[in-house]
Scaffold this motif. Structure first.
Motif, PDB file in Angstrom:
ATOM      1  N   UNK A  16       0.832  -1.203   0.000  1.00 19.19           N
ATOM      2  CA  UNK A  16       0.000   0.000   0.000  1.00 19.19           C
ATOM      3  C   UNK A  16       0.869   1.257   0.000  1.00 19.19           C
ATOM      4  N   UNK A  17       1.953   1.224   0.760  1.00 18.01           N
ATOM      5  CA  UNK A  17       2.866   2.366   0.807  1.00 18.01           C
ATOM      6  C   UNK A  17       3.468   2.621  -0.580  1.00 18.01           C
ATOM      7  N   UNK A  18       3.864   1.555  -1.269  1.00 15.71           N
ATOM      8  CA  UNK A  18       4.408   1.697  -2.621  1.00 15.71           C
ATOM      9  C   UNK A  18       3.362   2.270  -3.577  1.00 15.71           C
ATOM     10  N   UNK A  19       2.138   1.777  -3.477  1.00 17.29           N
ATOM     11  CA  UNK A  19       1.059   2.277  -4.332  1.00 17.29           C
ATOM     12  C   UNK A  19       0.741   3.733  -4.015  1.00 17.29           C
ATOM     13  N   UNK A  20       0.773   4.078  -2.737  1.00 20.10           N
ATOM     14  CA  UNK A  20       0.525   5.469  -2.331  1.00 20.10           C
ATOM     15  C   UNK A  20       1.599   6.380  -2.925  1.00 20.10           C
ATOM     16  N   UNK A  21       2.846   5.938  -2.873  1.00 21.52           N
ATOM     17  CA  UNK A  21       3.933   6.728  -3.450  1.00 21.52           C
ATOM     18  C   UNK A  21       3.734   6.917  -4.954  1.00 21.52           C
ATOM     19  N   UNK A  74      -5.198   9.068  -1.537  1.00 22.22           N
ATOM     20  CA  UNK A  74      -3.959   9.020  -0.764  1.00 22.22           C
ATOM     21  C   UNK A  74      -4.268   9.042   0.728  1.00 22.22           C
ATOM     22  N   UNK A  75      -5.181   9.889   1.118  1.00 20.46           N
ATOM     23  CA  UNK A  75      -5.578   9.966   2.523  1.00 20.46           C
ATOM     24  C   UNK A  75      -6.170   8.641   2.992  1.00 20.46           C
ATOM     25  N   UNK A  76      -6.999   8.030   2.168  1.00 17.64           N
ATOM     26  CA  UNK A  76      -7.594   6.739   2.517  1.00 17.64           C
ATOM     27  C   UNK A  76      -6.533   5.662   2.635  1.00 17.64           C
ATOM     28  N   UNK A  77      -5.549   5.711   1.750  1.00 13.62           N
ATOM     29  CA  UNK A  77      -4.466   4.724   1.809  1.00 13.62           C
ATOM     30  C   UNK A  77      -3.644   4.919   3.082  1.00 13.62           C
ATOM     31  N   UNK A  78      -3.399   6.158   3.452  1.00 17.67           N
ATOM     32  CA  UNK A  78      -2.669   6.431   4.694  1.00 17.67           C
ATOM     33  C   UNK A  78      -3.436   5.894   5.897  1.00 17.67           C
ATOM     34  N   UNK A  79      -4.752   6.074   5.884  1.00 17.32           N
ATOM     35  CA  UNK A  79      -5.589   5.541   6.961  1.00 17.32           C
ATOM     36  C   UNK A  79      -5.518   4.018   7.013  1.00 17.32           C
ATOM     37  N   UNK A  80      -5.562   3.388   5.842  1.00 10.99           N
ATOM     38  CA  UNK A  80      -5.498   1.924   5.775  1.00 10.99           C
ATOM     39  C   UNK A  80      -4.152   1.422   6.299  1.00 10.99           C
TER      40      UNK A  80
END
Length: 78
Positions: free
Chosen positions: A16-21, A61-67
Motif C-alpha cells: 500500500x505504501x508503494x502504491x501510495x507513493x 492518498x488519505x484513505x491509503x494512509x488511513x489503511x
C-alpha cells in the motif's frame, strides 16, 4: 496474532505504501500539467477535470494512509 499473519499484514502495508507513493507521483504530474495550463484555458472543462482528478487522488492518498495506519495498529506497530 501470530508471526505469519503479522508478516502478511506488514507486506500488505508495504505494498500500500508503494502504491501510495506511485499515486502521489501521478498526482504531482497532474498538478504540474494543470499549473502549466495557459491562463486563457484555466476554467475550461479540461482544467476543471484536472482539478477534480487531483482532488480525488488526494482523497485516495488519505484513505491509503488511513489503511496503512490501521494495519500497523493491528500488528502492533502503530
Amino acid at each position: 496474532m501470530n508471526r505469519i499473519r503479522k508478516k502478511e499484514l506488514r507486506e500488505i502495508a508495504d505494498q500500500l505504501e508503494d502504491l501510495k507513493d506511485a499515486l502521489e507521483t501521478v498526482k504531482g504530474e497532474e498538478e504540474d500539467a494543470r499549473g502549466n495550463t495557459p491562463e486563457n484555458l484555466q476554467g475550461s472543462e479540461r482544467y476543471e477535470a484536472a482539478e477534480e482528478a487531483v482532488s480525488n487522488m488526494e482523497d485516495a492518498i488519505s484513505s491509503m494512509e488511513d489503511a496503512i495506519s490501521s494495519i500497523e495498529e493491528a500488528i502492533g506497530e502503530g
